[in-house]
Enzyme design. Structure first.
Site, PDB file in Angstrom:
ATOM      1  N   LYS A 263      38.942  50.193  15.327  1.00 15.13           N
ATOM      2  CA  LYS A 263      38.357  51.433  14.293  1.00 15.13           C
ATOM      3  C   LYS A 263      39.341  52.620  14.369  1.00 15.13           C
ATOM      4  CE  LYS A 263      33.875  54.202  15.089  1.00 15.13           C
ATOM      5  NZ  LYS A 263      33.041  54.630  15.963  1.00 15.13           N
TER       6      LYS A 263
ATOM      7  N   SER B 163      28.402  54.498  13.427  1.00 16.56           N
ATOM      8  CA  SER B 163      29.614  54.928  12.679  1.00 16.56           C
ATOM      9  C   SER B 163      30.546  53.726  12.639  1.00 16.56           C
ATOM     10  CB  SER B 163      30.318  55.993  13.144  1.00 16.56           C
ATOM     11  OG  SER B 163      30.891  55.926  14.523  1.00 16.56           O
TER      12      SER B 163
ATOM     13  N   SER C 186      26.621  54.047  17.769  1.00 14.97           N
ATOM     14  CA  SER C 186      27.604  53.643  16.705  1.00 14.97           C
ATOM     15  C   SER C 186      28.408  52.334  17.055  1.00 14.97           C
ATOM     16  CB  SER C 186      28.904  54.638  16.628  1.00 14.97           C
ATOM     17  OG  SER C 186      28.304  55.816  16.011  1.00 14.97           O
TER      18      SER C 186
END
Ligand SMILES: [Mg+2]
Ligand SMILES: [Zn+2]
Lengths: 95, 492, 484
Positions: free
Chosen positions: B78, B158, B182
């Site tokens: 990420k 997210s 997330s």
């Protein structure tokens, strides 16, 4: 509590985010919508409740007083949009 | 050779160990898949050359018998994790060109175990979002589509790019971060396993901060076993993070005994929401039955303050963020927009550098902490947080684990939710309470919606009892036998 | 005692409170492992934590905690076993995080007190409100570049103790005495080097005026004053400015003002004009700071004797005058030096030598005590030579100057220059006989009753022996000879 345009402008200034005059009103509406929803927290009786101070059940750890870091000024300023002789450079400030 | 990208991490690990294929071959297959999946926009930065180099090193290590737990396994990171000498953006314009001179602890742990980085995965800007629509680098597509409908769906957020890369077989696993859901919500939306460990289990050092008291790193994989393998490689005590807990990391994989006989599993009454899609509740009922059949004891529990978790979260997280994001000011890194003076430079840089959702949260957070409002908002929210945490403590006196749905719906299409941010915030209704309490939780794909989209179920346990989470998740996974994969429409 | 500003409409009393920022003596910074030394190359003592790189986190330095507690104990203050680090949020070029980690509602040290010594020999007690730990900011250089301000973060993150006083001071002299006393205590404790020129001690000065006995007036704060003299000038200027405003029927605005030592005036700070809203909240990257009684006690047993106690002991045990004792204890270095000299010797004599000859020679040469060519042992052995009659007090002063200028030891100088005092009665008697023979008229006068002339004869004998004759022996022999 309801946010007005002037308060939004004040908060935006505190947060150092430039907001166009025309956007203040819609932004106030948007924020009021969210804050209105948050108001429901008032329903919870927290008279005798302590605020959460740490998530993990642990004590603050201390480190030894030893120099273990630093000494790489070039890397510190490597990403700076503007720098001079390993100083960060910003628009001139008059005190 | 069969498609190496379809292997699980566990299977690839065995294949590498047996010499069936090399990490270079495994990595090359994933680089091809990642390139082919370009339409998903799951990556902000791809690092195929570095990946090949790392894979070559891995093969050398393996030749010497020095392979680590994740050796040779290609994964996505990420783009909230700082990676040395590799662009790190947090999906924000304000971090333009930022190339850290340091490596986050979690990624360093992964590299120490031999993992191979394919690239930096897309996300909601500063991890603020539940649909991956707020990235400066564009929307991420969910590999899944509704049956008979070509509209692009959100991957959740997210950690949307991470989820999409794993679900599309571009990466064998990915790191995510979970602040209010997330990791778990996008896992549910894309049919994969997403694990948020206990707050303090993984180091936050070198991960761009959103809300410090909530942020946790975790793995996103296609199976529970892979999740256990990957978390073990990520986790561990870090003296550089004052909130990292000094506990040895258990062998999580060993917890996957498949035996939950006698385990007490709680079903929180307050998670039965009015007006929720009935198929969510139906799947939950199925999950309860599966656990019961496997020998668990089902216990009805009450988490009375559940309803207040979201509003408390939407004060606490923005308040912390308003302070954490103050450092993005155009001085030390990233974007600078010149202004008349220093303050004008700050305000212009931040106005241009942050997107609408980030700005909205920064303003809410600033307001919640400002003079005269602190007690009514921030302090109140932190007190409610204590209540929510106490609810869980009470519940865990009766049960070992809790089973709930992960998200109130399946993935939705871009633009399908109105422009009311509150509607979007509701996505995290089932994940936020555990975040506020710092508990470990996992989302396991458990079935398909009527429209053919994956749905997840969530398992929670006590702090630092990830082993119970994995154990129960393993049983749930086996019972659900979720085998569906998205049609690879992106290959055109 | 207090400073009174006489206005046209009557008297005004000045009220002063101080917030002193004292840099904690430590190797590394409060929350990072970079060094704290003064005067390093720009940004060379900066870690990614200090420069607020994304994802960086604070970890507290145990030494800073220890030093804060130590200081609290030295200020006889309440030590809080549970305290909280908060973020103070504001934007400034030298504040890379956009917030300062500080302590707000729950500081590590609570109420304490300091006794200040005033010129008239009186003492006053000044209340300490609190002491908290916080990070220092970086340094902005405004005059190095034509259109840029340059920022050096070497100081960023250095541990500071902010020590806040009650508004208990009433004159610039009292404020000066407070700062000096505080600095003295910190140096005794070894918790801050007190070096104001290098900025390791700075004062924020709050000044207001009121009619004597009235409620407090509105105060103005002058930030970061780094000299006691400037502080006193700033207080005088500011008090008069406020009186002028009030006498004209105006009102004082609560604001932060900058003292300009060149112009000798204070002015409103342009860049900090807007009212601040610091949005304090507990730092979620840290947990509350906690320790137990054992930790406090462990520090307590290592506390040195502090200046007030030392002064009292010098007066009661060594019989020094309060004034001398006060002079000797003000600086720990001086007190240590004096005690080494006085050890096993006549303390009053030692005090006279330290305050008189040593200070005089240090002043003459502009040297600090640390660079004194005469060590405490050196001065001690000189005093020993006086005591055992080897040299006279007068000769000793010459020897001391020689020691100071050459670094040689006393015994060698006395030996080399043949300054040893003569106690040989034969030699002295011979000299006396010569003097008596040479001054028959003076002898007659003395015998006629002019007793005062005894001093004349003493002087002549000393002169004849180049000052080396033991004055006691001279007296013993001279008197019977004259009285015959
Ligand atoms: Mg202050
Ligand atoms: Zn301060």
């Amino acid at each position: 509590m309801s946010l007005d345009k002037a308060t939004v402008a004040k908060v935006a200034n505190l947060a150092r985010i430039k907001v166009e005059e025309k956007d203040l009103e819609p932004m106030a509406a948007e924020l009021n919508n969210i804050l209105g929803w948050i108001e429901q927290l008032g329903e919870v009786d927290t008279e005798t409740t302590m605020p959460m101070t740490s998530v993990a059940d642990m004590k603050l750890r201390w480190r030894a007083d030893e120099v273990t870091d630093g000494g790489y000024a070039e890397e510190v300023v490597a990403n700076a949009p503007s720098s001079e002789d390993n100083f960060f450079a910003v628009p001139k400030v008059i005190e | 050779m069969s498609d190496l990208t379809k292997l699980t991490i566990a299977a690839a690990r065995d294949g590498l160990a047996a010499g069936d294929f090399s990490s270079r071959e495994l990595t090359a297959a994933h680089i091809t898949a990642m390139e082919a999946a370009e339409p998903l926009n799951a990556f902000i930065t791809k690092t195929p050359e570095k990946a090949v180099e790392a894979a070559t090193d891995s093969d050398t290590r393996r030749g010497k018998g020095e392979a680590g737990k994740m050796d040779g396994i290609p994964i996505a990171i990420k783009d909230l994790y700082c990676t040395k000498d590799v662009l790190t953006t947090a999906a924000s314009h304000i971090l333009d060109g930022f190339t850290p001179k340091y490596e986050s602890t979690v990624t360093a742990n992964l590299w120490a175990e031999g993992a191979v980085m394919l690239g930096k995965a897309n996300l909601d800007e500063f991890a603020m979002g539940s649909s991956n629509e707020t990235s400066f680098y564009g929307n991420v597509a969910n590999p899944w589509r509704r049956e008979g409908d070509n509209r692009m769906l959100v991957p959740g957020g997210s950690s949307g790019g991470s989820a999409s890369s794993v679900a599309s077989f571009s990466a064998m696993g990915a790191t995510g971060t979970d602040t209010g859901g997330s990791i778990r919500q996008p896992a549910s939306f894309t049919g994969i396993v997403g694990m948020k460990p206990t707050y303090g289990r993984c180091s936050r050092w070198g991960v761009v901060a959103f809300a410090s008291s909530l942020d946790q790193a975790g793995p996103m994989t296609r199976t529970v076993r892979d999740s256990a393998i990957m978390l073990e490689a990520m986790a561990g005590f870090d003296p550089k993070d004052s909130t990292s807990v000094d506990l040895t990391v258990p062998n999580f994989e060993a917890a996957l005994t498949g035996d939950i006989r006698g385990m007490k599993i709680g079903i929180p009454n307050e998670y039965r929401l009015d007006g929720i899609n009935p198929e969510i509740n139906a799947l939950w009922e199925k999950g309860i039955d599966w656990m019961k059949s496997a020998g668990a004891e089902i216990v009805d529990i009450s988490l009375p303050h559940t309803k207040y978790a979201l509003p408390a979260y939407y004060i606490i997280a923005p308040a912390e963020a308003s302070s954490n994001l103050a450092r993005y000011d155009g001085v030390k890194y990233g974007l600078r927009v010149e202004g008349e003076d220093l303050n004008d430079m700050y305000a212009s840089t931040r106005a241009e550098g942050f997107g609408a959702e980030v700005k909205r949260r920064l303003l809410i957070g600033t307001y919640a902490l400002s003079a005269g409002y602190y007690d009514a908002y921030y302090l109140k929210a932190q007190k409610v947080r204590t209540k929510i945490s106490d609810d869980f403590k009470e519940a865990f006196k009766q049960v070992d684990a809790i089973l709930t749905p992960t998200a109130p719906s399946a993935a939705f299409a871009y633009g399908e939710k109105g422009d009311d941010p509150l509607e979007m915030y509701l996505n995290d209704v089932f994940t936020v309470p555990a975040s506020l309490a710092g508990l470990p939780g996992i989302s396991v794909p458990a079935g398909l919606s009527e429209e053919g989209l994956p749905l997840g179920l969530q398992i929670l346990a006590k702090p630092f009892d990830e082993e119970t989470v994995f154990k129960a998740a393993g049983v749930l996974e086996e019972a659900a036998a979720f085998a569906a994969t998205p049609a690879d429409w992106w290959r055109g | 005692m207090g400073m009174i500003v006489q206005g046209a409409t009557g008297d005004w009393e000045v009220v002063i409170g101080l917030e002193v920022h004292a840099q904690v003596t430590s190797n590394a910074k409060l929350f990072s492992g970079s060094a704290t030394e003064y005067g390093a190359e720009p940004n060379s003592q900066v870690s990614f934590v200090d420069s607020a790189m994304p994802g960086m986190l604070p970890v507290i330095n145990e030494k800073a905690v220890e030093q804060a507690v130590r200081t609290g104990l030295g200020l006889k203050a309440q030590i809080n076993k549970y305290s909280v680090f908060d973020r103070k949020n504001y934007f400034y070029a030298d504040l890379p995080q956009g917030y300062q980690i500080s302590q707000y509602l729950q500081p590590v040290v609570g109420e304490g007190k300091i006794t200040i010594d005033l010129a008239d020999g009186e003492s006053r007690e000044i209340g300490i409100t609190r002491l908290h730990l916080e990070q220092d900011a970086g340094k902005s250089l405004h005059d190095q570049h034509p259109n840029m301000t340059l920022v050096d973060l070497n100081r960023s993150g250095v541990a500071l103790m902010e020590i806040v006083s009650e508004p208990d001071m009433r004159s610039p002299e009292e404020a000066a005495a407070y700062v000096k006393k505080l600095r003295s205590i910190l140096r005794y404790l070894g918790t801050c080097d007190g070096n104001m020129e290098e900025g390791s001690m700075r004062a924020d000065v709050n000044v207001s005026v009121r009619r004597p006995g009235d409620e407090f007036g509105t105060r103005c704060e002058m930030k970061n004053i780094n000299s006691v003299r400037f502080m006193q000038q700033a207080i005088i200027y500011e008090a008069n400015r406020q009186v002028d405003i009030l006498e004209e029927g105006g009102s004082v605005d609560q604001e932060t003002r900058l003292y300009d030592p060149v112009k000798g005036e204070t002015r409103s700070m342009r860049s900090k004009e807007e009212a601040h809203d610091y949005r304090y909240f507990p730092d979620p990257d840290l947990l509350p700071l906690e320790f137990d009684d054992a930790f406090i006690d462990g520090i307590r047993v290592t506390l040195p004797e502090l200046p007030d106690d030392k002064k009292a002991r010098f007066v009661s045990e060594l019989s020094l005058s309060p004034y001398d004792a006060g002079v000797l204890v003000a600086e720990k270095e001086v007190a240590d030096y004096f005690e080494a000299v006085a050890e096993g010797r006549d303390a009053k004599l030692a005090a006279n030598w330290v305050i008189g000859e040593l200070f005089g020679n240090l002043n003459r040469t502009g040297k600090p005590l640390g660079e004194s060519p005469v060590s405490a042992e050196g001065l001690g052995s000189l005093i020993d030579l006086i005591k055992d009659g080897t040299i006279s007090n007068r000769i000793a002063k010459e020897v001391f100057e020689e020691m100071f200028d050459t670094g040689k030891n006393a015994a060698d100088i006395v030996e080399e220059k043949g300054l040893k005092q003569v106690s040989d009665t034969g030699a002295i008697e011979a000299a006396i006989d010569e003097v008596i023979a040479a001054n028959p008229d003076k002898v007659a006068e003395y015998k006629g009753g002019k007793d005062k002339l005894f001093g004349f004869f003493m002087g002549q004998v000393m002169k004849a022996t180049q000052g080396k004759a033991n004055p006691g022996v001279v007296t013993q022999i001279l008197r019977p000879k004259l009285d015959d």
